[in-house]
Scaffold this motif. Structure first.
Motif: not given
Length: 144
Positions: A100-110, A115-129
């Motif tokens: 959910g965090l990943t999709v929200i972050i990527v979709a919002s940023a897109d 760039d979806a790839r940059i958003a995915k990196l932010a989502a990765i960090a958030t989801s990891f923690v």
């Protein structure tokens, strides 16, 4: 390299190997590779970024369960029955929170034109923690 230097390096590696967060990080990198390969492959055929992100994340979830239940939390995996079912369900719930965090972050940023790839990196960090905290303190805790 001297014997004392080699011994020091070996001691550090042994300590890291026994450190749950470090093992979790390594497992997460493996699952992330699965996630990103799938994400980028789907994105390359002009699919929606949020859908590509969700599918990649789901593939990473499967890899993560297989690795973390065997290499990170093996000593805390429930032996069977209701406890094991509860643990699997909690793992899925933690994964869905990460998804959910990943999709929200990527979709919002897109949608904002990032760039979806940059958003995915932010989502990765958030989801990891978020998932590490959930899994270490709830999913794989010792039930007594």
């Amino acid at each position: 390299m001297s014997n004392s230097t080699f011994s020091s390096i070996t001691a550090i590696i042994d300590r890291l190997r026994n450190f749950t967060a470090f093992r979790y990080l390594l497992v997460s990198v493996g699952a992330l590779i699965v996630d990103m390969v799938v994400f980028l492959a789907i994105l390359s055929v002009s699919a929606a970024a949020a859908a590509a992100s969700a599918i990649g994340y789901c593939c990473g979830i499967i890899a993560h369960w297989l690795l973390s239940s065997r290499k990170v939390f093996a000593d805390r995996v429930a032996s069977g029955g209701f406890d094991r079912t509860r643990q699997k369900a909690m793992f899925v719930i933690s994964a869905l929170i990460g998804l959910g965090l990943t999709v929200i972050i990527v979709a919002s940023a897109d949608q904002m034109g990032f760039d979806a790839r940059i958003a995915k990196l932010a989502a990765i960090a958030t989801s990891f923690v978020a998932t590490y905290l959930l899994r270490n303190h709830l999913v794989f805790r010792q039930w007594v």
